[in-house]
Write a protein that holds these residues in place. Structure first.
Motif: not given
Length: 811
Positions: A311-324
């Motif tokens: 479900g929703g809420g603070d999932l504690g996700l953090r960006t580990a990598a980004l490419a664009s």
């Protein structure tokens, strides 16, 4: 081709000589002679005629050049080349510019018919290099069997191509051929529309799926992967289109297969969560999307399992990598931004249960709801997104978000299935890295707890140790060092290397270090201590599973330094020798005879004793510091000696010295864990010790008490006279009654008062409680009550019983 106009010598524009005036080429093609400077020389090298492009290149007009030798314009022309006939036919030169600068040019000289005149053509060297590289690239592409390249002008007429007929009756594709001459009318119009758009907008087309039929065989349809780019001249004006066609029965399937293989090759090779995520993002851009983010639960970065939240809420996700792609903008960065809370939504629950989502930007924004979350997640210009969960062993580690922006096509069902498979494989790689991170951190924590303090300061020496893990901490092994304070102000120094890596090696290191500290307290000689440790290692080997017998073992160097005698006794179990740096800066390895490693029994260990001047530095290390693939152990020792000689200075702290030594030795790839222990020796002044020989006479007990009383009074330790008299009386009595003469009494003053009695009886004394009716047997019991600590050590058929009293408590 550009139009060439020849001016008369009296031209008001250039003064003399023909002038090449670049002009627009037919069909917008670039003029290959644009910017080409020309001049005419006589046989002596004098300039006769000068073009306008030569003026544009050098800044000199014709009236300033004609009649002068060309060598006045060339800065690097050798003196021996004085005439045009002596000059090379082609090459590079550096010309003077009228502004004072210089210009690198490539030139070619050709003899003209008739009078002895020579035509010189020159162009900027970088232009020539660019043309040569472009020609080489075109030749390389044209030689590929599976790639068809076609250059079209602004009218989309074929200028050059490597296309060959696939049937004997098919017409050849010649320069000047139009698309409608080769393809069916409808396919030709569709392809022309794509190429015309590239020509007008300048936006390239990458791997566009294009189905065509040949005009000579309209029944056979072929799938082509088209990539097209606009061609421009030096001024940025469009001159045509370059088109690359890859002919394949199923281009999309092959592309998906290639992408899957590349992900498998590049993503599974790391044991670091962030590096694994970055490799995945780099593979997917631009092959699969314009923007890719790999987002993981915060706990995954720490090596722990992700929360089992639904479900929703603070999932504690953090960006580990980004490419664009360069044109895509997003509010997110790769520095590890945390996601805002998510609303509880059926799409989110489906994702958490392993469902891959394909949505348009508007639908995705409506599902997110929160404007802050929408701005954080949706990139500018993104029109469709594919979100694939990363599941491994029933856990949702995070997700892969792939965006397509601008004119990119939306995602298909086949692409969603492909990304589900890729995300599953990537999740296993991330989970392996996560589990390694957990084990690595546990091993590091255990090893750090087992290692001694980095620095110590005792009466014998000050020490500084440093530990360098493999590859900056990527692998934990079992190297360690130790500095153990012994009775009578002595100091034991240890350097050891356990075979293996990971938790087993760390655990073995902890057991051996504890055993060495225990045996060191028994004050065994170095050779005997190593013998007992070797017995322990053999027991560990016997207890281990059969497939682990060959990974149990260790090497060890054990040394004991006595600041009173200024001697150091050491023994080695297959370990590199220490290096001694004398106060004058001379460094050399100590010549010792190493015994077998600790896992091998049946052979004795030998001791080596050396005298050490106060202020010297004794360096103990493990082989990871001196052993490299390109040199043997002796060369490594020499490098360590040189580094120590350069870094060890009396005014420099030992911890700074150890860091400087490591900096000198870390110029190559480190293959093994390494430790370095430095000990700067000290000496107890002669006035802080007193020594007497005890005669074989029971009356010597009272005489020994008088010696001790007189010495303590001289030292100003009158408060310790009473207890010291009792300790001396009991120890000397035991030496006379049970020992073998000669016997000796020694007092040592430092932060403690040490009383030692040495005799020639190697029998170990025992502390026991005497019965009420016993007339004796209370001596050692009394000593144990009066002293802070006491003990006995053996050396070469002699034993020494010692007792310590703290001096600070008497003040």
């Amino acid at each position: 081709m550009g139009t060439e106009h020849v001016k008369n010598n009296d031209s008001p524009h250039e003064g003399q000589g023909p002038v090449l005036v670049p002009g627009p080429a037919a069909n917008g093609r670039p003029d290959p002679f644009d910017g080409l400077a020309a001049a005419v020389l006589d046989h002596r090298g004098t300039v006769l005629r000068w073009t306008g492009t030569a003026k544009h290149l050098t800044g000199f007009p014709a009236e300033e050049v004609c009649g002068r030798p060309v060598r006045d314009l060339v800065t690097d022309l050798p003196d021996k080349l004085r005439t045009a006939t002596e000059m090379p036919a082609s090459g590079q030169a550096r010309l003077r510019h009228r502004s004072g600068d210089t210009i690198d040019v490539a030139f070619r000289i050709s003899a003209m018919e008739g009078p002895a005149e020579f035509l010189v053509l020159a162009a900027p060297a970088d232009h020539v290099v660019h043309h040569e590289q472009g020609a080489a690239l075109l030749r390389a592409l044209s030689s590929q069997n599976r790639v068809t390249i076609a250059l079209h002008d602004t009218d989309l007429t074929t200028v050059q191509t490597n296309a060959t007929p696939d049937t004997p009756d098919a017409p050849r594709v010649q320069p000047g051929t139009r698309l409608c001459d080769v393809l069916c009318a409808e396919d030709a119009e569709n392809l022309k529309a794509v190429l015309r758009q590239v020509l007008q907008t300048g936006a390239p087309v990458i791997r566009r799926s294009q189905h065509v039929s040949w005009r000579h065989d309209p029944e056979q349809r072929r799938a082509l992967s088209l990539s097209a780019f606009r061609l421009e001249d030096a001024r940025g004006r469009p001159t045509g289109v370059a088109a690359l066609y890859v002919d394949s029965p199923d281009v999309r399937a092959r592309r998906h297969l290639d992408l899957t293989r590349e992900v498998a090759e590049r993503v599974g090779g790391f044991l670091d969560v962030v590096r694994t995520a970055r490799a995945l993002a780099d593979v997917l851009v631009p092959a699969f999307g314009d923007l890719v983010t790999v987002d993981l639960a915060q706990s995954v970065f720490d090596g722990e399992e992700p929360p089992k939240q639904l479900g929703g809420g603070d999932l504690g996700l953090r960006t580990a990598a980004l490419a664009s792609a360069a044109t895509v903008w997003t509010a997110r960065t790769e520095r590890g931004d945390l996601f805002p809370p998510f609303p509880d939504h059926p799409l989110l629950r489906g994702f958490q249960q392993g469902e891959t989502l394909v949505l348009g930007a508007d639908d995705y924004g409506a599902a997110l709801g929160d404007p802050q979350l929408v701005e954080f997640v949706i990139p500018q210009g993104g029109h469709s997104v594919l979100v694939a969960p990363m599941h491994a062993r029933g856990l949702t580690l995070g997700g892969i978000s792939i965006w397509r922006c601008g004119r990119s096509e939306p995602f298909t069902a086949d692409e969603a299935n492909l990304m589900t498979q890729i995300a599953s494989g990537a999740a296993l790689a991330v989970d392996n890295a996560r589990r390694y991170t957990r084990e690595h951190r546990a091993a590091v924590a255990l090893q750090q707890r087992l290692l001694p303090p980095a620095t110590t300061d005792t009466a014998a020496a000050e020490t500084a140790g440093i530990h360098l893990p493999t590859g900056g901490g990527a692998e934990i092994r079992g190297d360690w060092y130790d500095a153990i304070a012994l009775p009578s102000l002595r100091l034991a120094l240890v350097a050891a290397d356990v075979i293996g890596h990971g938790m087993p090696a760390t655990a073995t290191m902890g057991r051996l270090r504890t055993a060495i500290q225990t045996l060191a307290d028994l004050e065994l000689e170095p050779d005997e201590l190593l013998t007992r440790i070797a017995d322990l290692v053999q027991r560990l080997v016997a207890e281990a599973p059969p497939d682990h017998h060959d990974v149990l073992g260790a090497t060890c160097l054990y040394a004991v330094y006595d600041p009173i005698t200024r001697r150091c006794t050491m023994a080695s179990a297959g370990h590199p020798p220490p290096v001694l740096v004398r106060p004058d800066g001379i460094a050399e390895a100590v010549d010792i005879c190493p015994g077998p490693p600790l896992a091998i029994g049946g052979m004795p260990y030998e001791t080596t004793t050396i005298e050490i001047e106060p202020g010297s530095v004794l360096a103990l290390c493990t082989d990871g510091l001196i052993q490299r693939s390109d040199r043997d152990i002796d060369q490594g020792l020499q490098c360590l000696e040189d580094a120590l000689a350069a870094s060890c200075r009396p005014d420099r702290a030992l911890d700074a010295t150890s860091r400087a030594v490591l900096a000198d030795l870390r110029n190559q790839t480190q293959r093994d864990e390494a430790t370095l222990l430095l000990a700067r020796t000290r000496a107890v002044p002669a006035e802080d010790t007193a020594h007497w020989e005890i005669p074989a006479d029971p009356a010597a007990v009272s005489q020994a008490r008088e010696w001790a009383t007189r010495q303590l009074t001289r030292w100003g330790l009158e408060d310790l006279v009473f207890t010291t008299e009792l300790i001396v009386s009991e120890l000397v009595t035991n030496a006379i009654r049970y020992g073998r003469l000669p016997a000796e009494l020694r007092l040592i003053r430092h932060n403690v008062l040490v009383c030692e009695v040495t005799d020639s009886n190697s029998t170990q004394p025992r502390l026991r409680r005497a019965r009420t009716t016993d007339e004796g047997g209370r001596g050692l019991f009394l000593v144990a009550q009066l002293a802070e600590r006491w003990g006995c050590r053996h050396s070469q058929n002699r034993k020494t019983i010692w007792a310590e009293q703290p001096i600070e408590r008497s003040c």
